[in-house]
Design a protein around this motif. Structure first.
Motif, PDB file in Angstrom:
ATOM      1  N   SER A  31       0.853  -1.187   0.000  1.00 20.96           N
ATOM      2  CA  SER A  31       0.000   0.000   0.000  1.00 20.96           C
ATOM      3  C   SER A  31       0.888   1.236   0.000  1.00 20.96           C
ATOM      4  CB  SER A  31      -0.892   0.008   1.244  1.00 20.96           C
ATOM      5  OG  SER A  31      -1.622   1.218   1.331  1.00 20.96           O
ATOM      6  N   GLN A  34       0.144   3.968   4.817  1.00 21.15           N
ATOM      7  CA  GLN A  34       0.123   3.055   5.957  1.00 21.15           C
ATOM      8  C   GLN A  34      -1.290   2.551   6.219  1.00 21.15           C
ATOM      9  OE1 GLN A  34       2.022   5.832   8.737  1.00 21.15           O
ATOM     10  NE2 GLN A  34       3.556   4.241   9.058  1.00 21.15           N
ATOM     11  N   VAL A  35      -1.382   1.283   6.608  1.00 17.25           N
ATOM     12  CA  VAL A  35      -2.670   0.671   6.898  1.00 17.25           C
ATOM     13  C   VAL A  35      -2.941   0.677   8.402  1.00 17.25           C
ATOM     14  CG1 VAL A  35      -4.044  -1.447   6.720  1.00 17.25           C
ATOM     15  CG2 VAL A  35      -2.533  -0.765   4.838  1.00 17.25           C
ATOM     16  N   VAL A  36      -2.001   0.233   9.190  1.00 21.68           N
ATOM     17  CA  VAL A  36      -2.200   0.049  10.627  1.00 21.68           C
ATOM     18  C   VAL A  36      -2.001   1.339  11.430  1.00 21.68           C
ATOM     19  CG1 VAL A  36      -1.256  -1.151  12.659  1.00 21.68           C
ATOM     20  CG2 VAL A  36      -1.627  -2.400  10.528  1.00 21.68           C
ATOM     21  N   ARG A  52     -10.896   1.273   5.880  1.00 19.78           N
ATOM     22  CA  ARG A  52      -9.986   0.386   6.610  1.00 19.78           C
ATOM     23  C   ARG A  52     -10.775  -0.736   7.278  1.00 19.78           C
ATOM     24  NH1 ARG A  52      -5.560   2.336  10.954  1.00 19.78           N
ATOM     25  NH2 ARG A  52      -7.434   2.855  12.123  1.00 19.78           N
ATOM     26  N   PHE A  69       1.420  -6.205   5.503  1.00 17.06           N
ATOM     27  CA  PHE A  69       1.420  -5.011   4.660  1.00 17.06           C
ATOM     28  C   PHE A  69       2.812  -4.420   4.577  1.00 17.06           C
ATOM     29  CE2 PHE A  69      -2.948  -5.254   6.146  1.00 17.06           C
ATOM     30  CZ  PHE A  69      -3.652  -5.060   4.974  1.00 17.06           C
ATOM     31  N   SER A  71       4.257  -0.744   3.397  1.00 14.38           N
ATOM     32  CA  SER A  71       3.716   0.575   3.090  1.00 14.38           C
ATOM     33  C   SER A  71       4.821   1.627   3.079  1.00 14.38           C
ATOM     34  CB  SER A  71       2.623   0.958   4.091  1.00 14.38           C
ATOM     35  OG  SER A  71       3.159   1.100   5.390  1.00 14.38           O
ATOM     36  N   TYR A  80       4.910  -1.721  12.599  1.00 12.44           N
ATOM     37  CA  TYR A  80       3.652  -1.640  13.341  1.00 12.44           C
ATOM     38  C   TYR A  80       3.021  -3.024  13.443  1.00 12.44           C
ATOM     39  CZ  TYR A  80       4.117   3.306  12.230  1.00 12.44           C
ATOM     40  OH  TYR A  80       4.590   4.588  12.117  1.00 12.44           O
ATOM     41  N   TYR A  92       0.750  -7.093  10.653  1.00 13.57           N
ATOM     42  CA  TYR A  92       1.959  -6.280  10.628  1.00 13.57           C
ATOM     43  C   TYR A  92       1.918  -5.323   9.448  1.00 13.57           C
ATOM     44  CZ  TYR A  92       4.223  -9.037  14.235  1.00 13.57           C
ATOM     45  OH  TYR A  92       4.545  -9.622  15.428  1.00 13.57           O
ATOM     46  N   ASP A  93       2.437  -4.128   9.684  1.00 13.03           N
ATOM     47  CA  ASP A  93       2.589  -3.116   8.632  1.00 13.03           C
ATOM     48  C   ASP A  93       4.026  -2.624   8.731  1.00 13.03           C
ATOM     49  OD1 ASP A  93       2.455  -0.953   6.865  1.00 13.03           O
ATOM     50  OD2 ASP A  93       0.597  -0.159   7.708  1.00 13.03           O
ATOM     51  N   THR A  95       6.665  -0.175   7.317  1.00 13.84           N
ATOM     52  CA  THR A  95       6.745   1.074   6.568  1.00 13.84           C
ATOM     53  C   THR A  95       8.193   1.454   6.346  1.00 13.84           C
ATOM     54  OG1 THR A  95       4.690   1.869   7.563  1.00 13.84           O
ATOM     55  CG2 THR A  95       6.112   3.525   6.577  1.00 13.84           C
TER      56      THR A  95
END
Length: 163
Positions: A31, A34-36, A52, A69, A71, A80, A92-93, A95
């Motif tokens: 993505s 960021q998603v989380v 979301r 994810f 990001s 995250y 988990y995200d 970045t």
């Protein structure tokens, strides 16, 4: 909160649903935002909460296991982890960004964030994800512009719902 604002169009949601239903041990969703992440005023999926929630709901509804994810867009790096309260396992995200425009200025200091596992890394950076199929885990590293690892996180497949 305006439900008429969307992150993805109908065709994109349909495609994602089909992909999440396919058998897979690991699903990496990339993505640009960021998603989380919470706790900052920058662009992220959190600014469209209905979207979301739809994303998390789709992961749960399709029973897709192993979703993580990758990001960017923050000009900083951090790792995250969303607890297993939106899908049956933690999400988990990872970045990383940016290689060309870091936010080193202290006015962009870290804001409190309940799901951030690491401090943000502000200098130029990039991410590297490695999958250990035999060891049943994935490892994400945040690297500085010289390639030195500055943050790392290993996630066993079992933690993200893959047995």
């Amino acid at each position: 909160p305006d439900k008429t604002q969307t992150m993805l169009g109908a065709a994109q949601w349909d495609w994602l649903a089909r992909e999440l239903r396919k058998p897979a041990e690991l699903r990496v969703i990339v993505s640009s935002l960021q998603v989380v992440a919470e706790g900052h005023g920058w662009e992220a999926w959190r600014i469209l909460p209905a979207e979301r929630e739809k994303l998390y709901g789709l992961i749960a509804k399709t029973r897709a296991k192993g979703v993580v994810f990758l990001s960017g867009d923050r000009h900083v790096a951090a790792i995250y982890r969303q607890p297993a309260d939106v899908v049956p396992y933690p999400i988990y995200d990872f970045t990383s960004s940016s290689l060309n425009l870091a936010f080193l200025d202290s006015k962009y200091s870290d804001l409190p964030h309940p799901t951030r596992l690491t401090d943000t890394f502000r200098p130029e950076n990039f991410g590297l994800m490695s999958v250990d199929w035999a060891g049943r885990s994935l490892t994400v590293e945040i690297k500085d512009k010289t390639g030195a690892t500055v943050q790392t996180q290993t996630v066993p497949f079992a933690e993200i719902g893959v047995r």
